[in-house]
Write an enzyme that holds these catalytic residues in place. Structure first.
Site, PDB file in Angstrom:
ATOM      1  N   GLN A 198      -4.790  -4.967   7.486  1.00  0.00           N
ATOM      2  CA  GLN A 198      -5.780  -5.999   6.872  1.00  0.00           C
ATOM      3  C   GLN A 198      -5.726  -7.104   7.819  1.00  0.00           C
ATOM      4  O   GLN A 198      -6.427  -8.258   7.524  1.00  0.00           O
ATOM      5  CB  GLN A 198      -5.476  -6.075   5.498  1.00  0.00           C
ATOM      6  N   HIS A 255       0.815  -1.417   0.041  1.00  0.00           N
ATOM      7  CA  HIS A 255      -0.119  -0.130  -0.028  1.00  0.00           C
ATOM      8  C   HIS A 255       0.867   1.224   0.015  1.00  0.00           C
ATOM      9  O   HIS A 255       2.032   1.193   0.430  1.00  0.00           O
ATOM     10  CB  HIS A 255      -0.921   0.046   1.478  1.00  0.00           C
ATOM     11  N   CYS A 283      -4.845   2.200  -3.668  1.00  0.00           N
ATOM     12  CA  CYS A 283      -3.421   2.723  -3.007  1.00  0.00           C
ATOM     13  C   CYS A 283      -2.228   1.682  -3.485  1.00  0.00           C
ATOM     14  O   CYS A 283      -1.213   1.808  -2.287  1.00  0.00           O
ATOM     15  CB  CYS A 283      -3.407   3.187  -1.687  1.00  0.00           C
ATOM     16  N   ASP A 298       2.748  -3.727   8.320  1.00  0.00           N
ATOM     17  CA  ASP A 298       1.426  -3.124   8.069  1.00  0.00           C
ATOM     18  C   ASP A 298       0.275  -4.045   8.516  1.00  0.00           C
ATOM     19  O   ASP A 298       0.128  -5.205   7.927  1.00  0.00           O
ATOM     20  CB  ASP A 298       1.150  -2.679   6.625  1.00  0.00           C
ATOM     21  N   LYS A 355     -11.233   0.329  10.056  1.00  0.00           N
ATOM     22  CA  LYS A 355     -11.262  -0.934   9.322  1.00  0.00           C
ATOM     23  C   LYS A 355     -11.743  -2.150  10.454  1.00  0.00           C
ATOM     24  O   LYS A 355     -11.746  -3.323  10.003  1.00  0.00           O
ATOM     25  CB  LYS A 355      -9.950  -1.366   8.742  1.00  0.00           C
TER      26      LYS A 355
END
Length: 421
Positions: free
Chosen positions: A210, A130, A373, A207, A233
């Site tokens: 998710q 991303h 992104c 990251d 999220k």
């Protein structure tokens, strides 16, 4: 599922005269009533500035704010001094990158020297990142002379742990990658990669945007040095993100946002900073958002992250198999049979992703379209954009099937059936 879905007011509506099928949780998840109520009750009863008032409401607000930190820390296996509130995950990743830059330029003194980069030092990323986990490192390289090295992806957008490990060497200082890809749903082999990175004395930045909302996450057990995720999220509000960092690293990392609330002493000539996490929390904090995020964490824990993971992976199998069976549709990411998170990005031959999204929206199906992104990844895949369907704990098989039926009709609607791939 009916009982759970009743907790989410937004899901009970029609869009374009059709029942809403919300398949865009990978961008922003919906909030249950308990999360909406938690923020509203805070604002209606004890809203006040934290850490700076002597009156009763200020004390109650501070207690709620720090209790929220403890709740989120427990959610990812961390201690309270390892959790920093940020504006979002992008803000958290920038905090780390600019901390390295400040250390390189001499800020932070002797404890910060471990973060200083020299020309030729290497930052290892993947081609699937991303932009939030790419652009800050580009800036860091530009200001320090460090070199970016990239793990390649294959024609499906998937990268391998073996290829990343092969790039590691004596000059590797930072390894940054997504736990779960927001485009392909690929799940990284975090523990193996951390072990390899630490073997060459590199720091690992994860990251977790998710992964934190969708699967059990114990960041200290994974061994990562820093990690970032966002509230919106994972059933929480916008305007709040989380940076995790090992305590000894956070206490040594120079801050890059300065001002009130993060200092011990200020003179006209200079300032001294608080230890982590307050040293990174300059200015007025997202207090009601933190309270709401803590309630979102409690909701997720009550449902069970293992149950959520299994539910979403089951839906992902249905998504991938169903999309792959539609003529003229290409699914990117791990093939059927390989574990992925509960999302699937795909290309419809001869139809732009934006047109696919609008066609589905006419039937009440909300999906994401564009490059998500992740322009370099899409460029490698040879497409300008993809359509992404992403599920969550409140998603159903019936909604997935509605999506599949909708996608099956796209090419005929736009008159491109029979066109070559």
């Amino acid at each position: 599922m009916q009982r759970l879905r009743a907790d989410f007011p937004l899901l009970d509506q029609t869009v374009n005269d059709e029942p809403l099928a919300y398949l865009d949780s990978g961008a922003t998840a919906q909030r249950p009533s308990s999360v909406l109520d938690a923020e509203r009750v805070f604002l209606e009863t004890i809203n006040s500035a934290v850490h700076r008032g002597a009156h009763t409401l200020a004390g109650l607000a501070t207690e709620a704010f720090e209790d929220a930190r403890a709740t989120v820390a427990g959610f990812v296996g961390a201690s309270v001094d390892e959790i920093v509130w940020t504006a979002n995950a992008t803000d958290a990743l920038n905090l780390v990158a600019y901390g390295f830059a400040n250390a390189t330029h001499g800020r932070g003194g002797a404890p910060a020297r471990r973060f200083a980069l020299r020309p030729g030092d290497e930052i290892v990323l993947t081609e699937a990142e991303h932009h939030a986990n790419l652009v800050p490192w580009q800036e860091l390289a530009a200001t320090t002379g460090a070199v970016l090295r990239f793990v390649p992806v294959d024609d499906d957008g998937v990268w391998s742990a073996d290829d990343l490990i092969a790039l590691l060497g004596d000059r590797t200082r930072i390894v940054a990658f997504a736990h779960v890809s927001n485009v392909t749903g690929q799940i990284a082999e975090v523990e193996r990669l951390v072990e390899a990175a630490h073997a060459v004395d590199a720091l690992v930045v994860l990251d977790a945007c998710q992964s934190a909302p969708h699967r059990p996450l114990d960041l200290p057990a994974l061994g990562v040095d820093f990690a970032a995720f966002s509230g919106h999220k994972m059933l929480g509000p916008t305007g709040i993100g989380v940076l995790y960092g090992r305590a000894e690293l956070l206490d040594a990392l120079p801050p890059f946002k300065t001002g009130g609330s993060m200092i011990t002493t200020v003179t006209l000539e200079g300032s001294e900073y608080l230890p982590s996490p307050q040293r990174f929390e300059a200015g007025t904090q997202p207090v009601s958002q933190a309270v709401a995020l803590a309630e979102a964490v409690r909701y997720l824990e009550a449902v069970g992250l293992d149950r959520i993971r299994v539910h979403e992976e089951t839906l992902a199998e249905r998504l991938v198999a169903g999309l792959a069976a539609v003529p003229g549709v290409r699914v990117v990411g791990p093939p059927a049979g390989v574990a992925r998170s509960g999302l699937a990005s795909f290309v419809v031959d001869g139809v732009h992703a934006h047109d696919v999204g609008q066609y589905l929206d006419a039937s009440g199906i909300a999906v994401r379209v564009g490059h998500h992104c992740a322009q370099p990844l899409h460029r490698r895949l040879g497409v300008a954009a993809t359509t992404r369907a992403s599920t969550y704990l409140f998603s159903t098989e019936a909604e997935v099937d509605r999506l599949l039926d909708g996608v099956a009709g796209v090419r005929a609607y736009f008159g491109v059936e029979g066109s070559e791939r």
